[in-house]
Write an enzyme that holds these catalytic residues in place. Structure first.
Site, mmCIF file in Angstrom:
data_model
loop_
_atom_site.group_PDB
_atom_site.id
_atom_site.type_symbol
_atom_site.label_atom_id
_atom_site.label_comp_id
_atom_site.label_asym_id
_atom_site.label_seq_id
_atom_site.Cartn_x
_atom_site.Cartn_y
_atom_site.Cartn_z
ATOM 1 N N LEU A 129 -26.654 -17.796 5.817
ATOM 2 C CA LEU A 129 -25.933 -16.946 4.771
ATOM 3 C C LEU A 129 -27.200 -16.701 3.876
ATOM 4 C CD1 LEU A 129 -22.820 -18.688 4.119
ATOM 5 C CD2 LEU A 129 -23.039 -16.527 5.617
ATOM 6 N N SER B 238 -32.357 -18.796 1.742
ATOM 7 C CA SER B 238 -33.835 -18.396 1.446
ATOM 8 C C SER B 238 -34.180 -17.149 0.739
ATOM 9 C CB SER B 238 -34.787 -18.917 2.755
ATOM 10 O OG SER B 238 -34.315 -18.203 3.724
ATOM 11 N N ASP C 187 -32.278 -10.090 5.395
ATOM 12 C CA ASP C 187 -31.753 -10.676 4.540
ATOM 13 C C ASP C 187 -32.214 -10.527 2.953
ATOM 14 O OD1 ASP C 187 -30.869 -12.136 6.668
ATOM 15 O OD2 ASP C 187 -32.465 -13.678 6.610
ATOM 16 N N THR D 182 -31.460 -6.807 15.352
ATOM 17 C CA THR D 182 -32.063 -5.584 15.059
ATOM 18 C C THR D 182 -33.045 -5.030 14.528
ATOM 19 O OG1 THR D 182 -30.190 -4.838 13.800
ATOM 20 C CG2 THR D 182 -29.723 -4.484 16.163
ATOM 21 N N ASP D 183 -33.193 -5.852 13.244
ATOM 22 C CA ASP D 183 -34.067 -5.589 12.089
ATOM 23 C C ASP D 183 -35.516 -5.667 12.279
ATOM 24 O OD1 ASP D 183 -34.081 -8.557 12.139
ATOM 25 O OD2 ASP D 183 -34.128 -8.610 9.973
ATOM 26 N N GLY E 277 -28.802 -23.582 5.109
ATOM 27 C CA GLY E 277 -28.749 -23.948 6.400
ATOM 28 C C GLY E 277 -27.497 -23.366 7.095
HETATM 29 C C1 GLA Z 1 -32.090 -13.956 10.288
HETATM 30 C C2 GLA Z 1 -33.423 -13.182 9.956
HETATM 31 C C3 GLA Z 1 -33.142 -11.949 9.808
HETATM 32 C C4 GLA Z 1 -32.524 -11.290 11.349
HETATM 33 C C5 GLA Z 1 -31.174 -12.028 11.534
HETATM 34 C C6 GLA Z 1 -30.657 -11.638 12.875
HETATM 35 O O1 GLA Z 1 -31.110 -13.828 9.547
HETATM 36 O O2 GLA Z 1 -33.903 -13.769 8.806
HETATM 37 O O3 GLA Z 1 -34.472 -11.185 9.551
HETATM 38 O O4 GLA Z 1 -33.092 -10.995 12.225
HETATM 39 O O5 GLA Z 1 -31.562 -13.326 11.803
HETATM 40 O O6 GLA Z 1 -30.116 -10.403 12.745
#
Ligand code: GLA
Length: 392
Positions: free
Chosen positions: A133, A136, A182, A40-41, A130
């Site tokens: 979580l 990065s 993230d 959704t972001d 990887g």
């Molecule tokens: C990864 C991306 C985030 C987000 C998620 C899914 O973690 O880095 O920006 O899009 O996938 O919600």
């Protein structure tokens, strides 16, 4: 003892053994799990992440010759060195792209100025790489704080800018088209709280999430199937959401509601309409989950409803958005079969980790069930933890 202290001690040791001399400071940034609100972001919608008690710590000191040196305790511990003036997207390749990209972004934003003439950085991390979580984001946010700290520019770098510039580095330097989830979670995380974030306005509302007090625990199952959002279906999902928004005449899919889904089905091909349905229903699930948290402690009917929302989120990601994989599905089913209140993949998908909301008393049984279904899984419990900060 604080979970960061032993990691900081190791980072100091690594710094001293590789570079000689003492670091000038230590900075930490956590990984995250997203409780609900996936994909959704980048549609300017809602997310509900928490930073977790797994950290990347960087020990750092200034240099005077215009060079950036980085080393990590993971892998072969090779020191990688680059002149600040040579920083350019995609170089140097590999994990170094993240710290290098942040240095590049901070220079571009004028936070690191002429007077900043390089740094030595030594990283130690307990965020699994990887695993979906956000290792990065932890690397980026710890680097951003460290460089601003060394340059005496902390006051020029707000927490929102730390998140924004970290995402900018990931998008434009490492060429991963992620949204802001993230980096916002790693930068803004709070002890004992989940963060309800509107990714359009960057408005953040922390909500108490004291699972232990409710007799609950949040389990994380790393499937060990590693993902790469630069390569996987991630960019394709993002592109199809953007195309759908354009066809439907809205700025982002966030601007649609359930009432628009019929029109979406009429105007879009079948697959794209399902992508849209995931995003619209997922935004609704986040809002419903937050309402439940606001109403009171997660118990009884509220707990059942919250668990159901998590499990419905997984089904939507699996069937409509198609970003799950067999291992994630198996783990989610095994957790539910053993009594989890709700379970879902977390993060971008195509591998990585799943989470489950579990009664403390059922945690062993759930772990056994998950391991029986996927012996390679790595299992731990996560608590909502403090975001990026200076350690010393
Ligand atoms: C990864 C991306 C985030 C987000 C998620 C899914 O973690 O880095 O920006 O899009 O996938 O919600």
């Amino acid at each position: 003892m604080n979970v960061v202290d032993p990691i900081a001690a190791e980072a100091t040791k690594l710094f001293e053994s590789v570079y000689g001399g003492r670091p000038e400071g230590l900075w930490a940034a956590p990984g995250r799990v997203n409780v609900i609100g996936e994909h959704t972001d980048y549609n300017e919608g809602f997310v509900l992440p928490m930073a977790i008690d797994r950290y990347t710590v960087v020990a750092a000191a200034k240099r005077t010759d215009g060079r950036l040196r980085v080393v990590s305790s993971a892998g072969d511990q090779r020191v990688i060195e680059v002149a600040l003036d040579d920083l350019t997207p995609g170089f140097p390749q590999g994990w170094t792209e993240y710290p290098a990209g942040v240095a590049w972004a901070l220079r571009g934003a004028g936070i690191l100025q002429e007077g900043f003439t390089g740094a030595d950085l030594a990283f130690v991390s307990t965020v699994p790489v990887g695993a979906g979580l956000s290792s990065s984001a932890a690397l980026e946010c710890s680097t951003g704080l460290a460089l601003a700290g060394l340059a005496g520019a902390e006051a020029q770098l707000s927490t929102a800018d730390l998140a924004r510039l970290s995402q900018y580095a990931e998008n434009n330097y490492a060429n991963v088209p992620c949204g802001p989830l993230d980096q916002l979670a790693s930068a803004f995380g709070e002890d004992g709280r989940v963060l309800f974030i509107d990714t359009r306005s960057f408005e953040i509302a922390p909500h108490p999430f004291d699972l232990a007090a409710a007799g609950l625990t949040l389990m994380v199952f790393d499937t060990k199937v590693s993902h790469d959002h630069g390569e996987s279906g991630y960019p394709a999902r993002r592109a199809s959401c953007e195309k759908a928004a354009a066809v439907l005449g809205v700025r982002a899919l966030r601007d649609l509601t359930a009432a628009d889904l019929e029109r979406a089905e009429r105007e879009l091909d079948e697959v794209t309409a399902r992508r849209v349905r995931h995003v619209v229903t997922e935004d609704e699930r986040v809002e419903q989950f937050v309402s439940l948290l606001t109403e009171g402690p997660l118990e009884g009917e509220r707990l059942r409803a919250a668990g159901d929302l998590m499990t419905a989120s997984h089904a939507s990601l699996r069937d409509d958005f198609e970003v799950s994989c067999e291992e994630l599905d198996v783990v989610v089913e095994a957790a539910l079969a053993a009594g989890a209140h709700g379970a879902r993949m977390t993060g971008g998908g195509f591998g990585g980790s799943a989470i489950a909301l579990v009664d403390v008393g059922d945690a062993e049984r759930v772990a056994e069930s998950v391991l029986a279904a996927l012996p390679q899984a790595e299992i731990f419990r996560a608590i909502p933890a403090r975001g990026a900060h200076r350690v010393a």
